[in-house]
Scaffold this active site. Structure first.
Site, PDB file in Angstrom:
ATOM      1  N   ASN A   9       0.864  -1.181   0.000  1.00  0.00           N
ATOM      2  CA  ASN A   9       0.000   0.000   0.000  1.00  0.00           C
ATOM      3  C   ASN A   9       0.902   1.234   0.000  1.00  0.00           C
ATOM      4  OD1 ASN A   9      -1.831   2.022   0.496  1.00  0.00           O
ATOM      5  ND2 ASN A   9      -2.311   1.384   2.592  1.00  0.00           N
ATOM      6  N   TRP A  10       0.991   1.876  -1.143  1.00  0.00           N
ATOM      7  CA  TRP A  10       1.915   3.010  -1.275  1.00  0.00           C
ATOM      8  C   TRP A  10       1.340   4.298  -0.685  1.00  0.00           C
ATOM      9  CZ3 TRP A  10       4.007   2.256  -7.027  1.00  0.00           C
ATOM     10  CH2 TRP A  10       4.665   1.022  -7.086  1.00  0.00           C
ATOM     11  N   LYS A  11       0.106   4.289  -0.317  1.00  0.00           N
ATOM     12  CA  LYS A  11      -0.568   5.445   0.314  1.00  0.00           C
ATOM     13  C   LYS A  11      -0.352   6.728  -0.495  1.00  0.00           C
ATOM     14  CE  LYS A  11       0.106   3.268   4.777  1.00  0.00           C
ATOM     15  NZ  LYS A  11       0.013   3.386   6.203  1.00  0.00           N
ATOM     16  N   HIS A  95      -9.555   0.761   4.753  1.00  0.00           N
ATOM     17  CA  HIS A  95      -8.287   0.942   5.465  1.00  0.00           C
ATOM     18  C   HIS A  95      -8.529   1.819   6.699  1.00  0.00           C
ATOM     19  CE1 HIS A  95      -4.212   2.190   6.383  1.00  0.00           C
ATOM     20  NE2 HIS A  95      -3.824   1.127   5.712  1.00  0.00           N
ATOM     21  N   GLU A  97      -6.976   4.192   7.888  1.00  0.00           N
ATOM     22  CA  GLU A  97      -6.794   5.639   7.658  1.00  0.00           C
ATOM     23  C   GLU A  97      -8.041   6.233   7.005  1.00  0.00           C
ATOM     24  OE1 GLU A  97      -3.034   5.274   5.642  1.00  0.00           O
ATOM     25  OE2 GLU A  97      -2.115   4.672   7.542  1.00  0.00           O
ATOM     26  N   GLU A 167      -5.509  -5.518  10.386  1.00  0.00           N
ATOM     27  CA  GLU A 167      -4.519  -4.463  10.620  1.00  0.00           C
ATOM     28  C   GLU A 167      -4.826  -3.751  11.929  1.00  0.00           C
ATOM     29  OE1 GLU A 167      -2.486  -3.182   6.782  1.00  0.00           O
ATOM     30  OE2 GLU A 167      -4.250  -1.928   7.000  1.00  0.00           O
ATOM     31  N   GLY A 173       2.170   1.789  10.818  1.00  0.00           N
ATOM     32  CA  GLY A 173       3.103   2.915  10.715  1.00  0.00           C
ATOM     33  C   GLY A 173       3.781   3.287  12.018  1.00  0.00           C
ATOM     34  N   SER A 213       3.288  -2.497  10.349  1.00  0.00           N
ATOM     35  CA  SER A 213       4.731  -2.497  10.616  1.00  0.00           C
ATOM     36  C   SER A 213       5.425  -3.801  10.227  1.00  0.00           C
ATOM     37  CB  SER A 213       5.007  -2.143  12.085  1.00  0.00           C
ATOM     38  OG  SER A 213       4.569  -0.817  12.343  1.00  0.00           O
ATOM     39  N   GLY A 234       2.754  -1.318   4.309  1.00  0.00           N
ATOM     40  CA  GLY A 234       2.789   0.102   3.988  1.00  0.00           C
ATOM     41  C   GLY A 234       4.214   0.568   3.766  1.00  0.00           C
ATOM     42  N   GLY A 235       4.828   1.125   4.821  1.00  0.00           N
ATOM     43  CA  GLY A 235       6.163   1.729   4.731  1.00  0.00           C
ATOM     44  C   GLY A 235       7.198   0.873   4.014  1.00  0.00           C
TER      45      GLY A 235
HETATM   46  C1  PEP Z   1      -0.880  -0.134   5.981  1.00  0.00           C
HETATM   47  O1  PEP Z   1      -0.972   1.044   5.744  1.00  0.00           O
HETATM   48  O2  PEP Z   1      -1.749  -0.915   5.555  1.00  0.00           O
HETATM   49  C2  PEP Z   1       0.253  -0.593   6.769  1.00  0.00           C
HETATM   50  C3  PEP Z   1       0.225  -1.806   7.229  1.00  0.00           C
HETATM   51  O3  PEP Z   1       1.281   0.304   6.992  1.00  0.00           O
HETATM   52  P1  PEP Z   1       2.712  -0.013   7.690  1.00  0.00           P
HETATM   53  O4  PEP Z   1       3.215  -1.291   7.062  1.00  0.00           O
HETATM   54  O5  PEP Z   1       3.554   1.146   7.335  1.00  0.00           O
HETATM   55  O6  PEP Z   1       2.457  -0.183   9.124  1.00  0.00           O
END
Ligand code: PEP
Length: 249
Positions: A9-11, A95, A97, A167, A173, A213, A234-235
């Site tokens: 997920n590049w957000k 998601h 967010e 999640e 994050g 994470s 994500g990251g």
């Molecule tokens: C996400 O945004 O779905 C996510 C899991 O982010 P991160 O891996 O950065 O925690």
């Protein structure tokens, strides 16, 4: 066991040039990889360029969200048919967010996932508790409510064509990954809920990803758990090197 799926997920990151570079590096790094499915979800503005780079490869492309109406006076929104038209086969729905910053409810998540399936997209439906909810001991209640709200009323065939991502909000994050045991406990609960909504074969077939994470260092421990079928990242999906390490093992 379903085939593992790793979704990036590049957000709200990357302009087209950076997105094209990253997609190109992933394509190269995953050539010949036959044991896992990989999907990337770039921002809308880079979708066309990324689908072009990944055309003919095994890497799928997805949107990060969609609106439930196909078209009309809904300024700023993007629909399932629009994503499909760009070559997307996947879309993230619900998601945390979107839920926390944009007020998305379980009902809206349900409508979005149905719209995605109607457009021929496979939704990755996100669920997960906040830290205060975990501390109050209501994780399963929260996740159960999110699942019932979004998935209730779907046929077995519709359930088979979606992916669930657990999640925990406190892990997204933050660098604070759930332990494999914490993840497995909730994944097993999700599997039970899926069983209640369908049958044993369907519940077994639906992939349940862990997200929050995930890094190359912690992914193996999570993947060893029986109900963890992959990860939503994500990251660590923004760098080819770390995402490739996660996906290839
Ligand atoms: C996400 O945004 O779905 C996510 C899991 O982010 P991160 O891996 O950065 O925690």
């Amino acid at each position: 066991m379903p085939r593992p799926l790793f979704a990036g997920n590049w957000k709200l990151n990357l302009l087209r040039a950076g997105a094209v570079d990253l997609a190109g590096a992933l394509r190269k790094g995953l050539e010949g990889e036959k044991n896992v499915d990989v999907v990337v979800c770039p921002p809308y503005t880079a979708l066309a360029a990324v689908t072009e780079v990944l055309k003919g490869s095994a890497i799928g492309v997805g949107g990060q969200d969609l609106y439930w109406q196909d078209s009309g006076a809904f300024t700023g929104e993007v629909s399932g048919p629009m994503l499909a038209d760009l070559g997307c086969r996947w879309v993230i729905v619900g998601h945390s967010e979107r839920r926390s910053y944009f007020g998305e409810t379980d009902e809206a998540v349900g409508k979005k996932l149905r719209a995605a399936q109607k457009a021929g997209l496979e939704p990755i439906v996100c669920v997960g508790e906040r830290l205060d909810e975990r501390e109050r001991g209501v994780t399963k209640e929260v996740v159960g409510r999110q699942l019932d709200g979004a998935l209730g009323g779907l046929t077995k065939d519709e359930l088979r064509k979606l992916t669930v991502a657990y999640e925990p909000v406190w892990a997204i994050g933050t660098g604070k990954v759930a332990t494999p045991e914490q993840a497995q406990e909730v994944h097993a609960f999700i599997r039970e809920r899926l069983l209640k909504l369908s049958d044993a074969a369907t519940a077994r077939e639906v992939r349940v990803l862990y997200g929050g994470s995930v890094t190359p260092e912690n992914v193996r421990g999570l993947m060893e758990k029986p109900d963890v079928n992959g990860a939503l990242v994500g990251g660590a999906s923004l760098k080819a090197d770390s995402f490739l390490k996660i996906a290839r093992g």
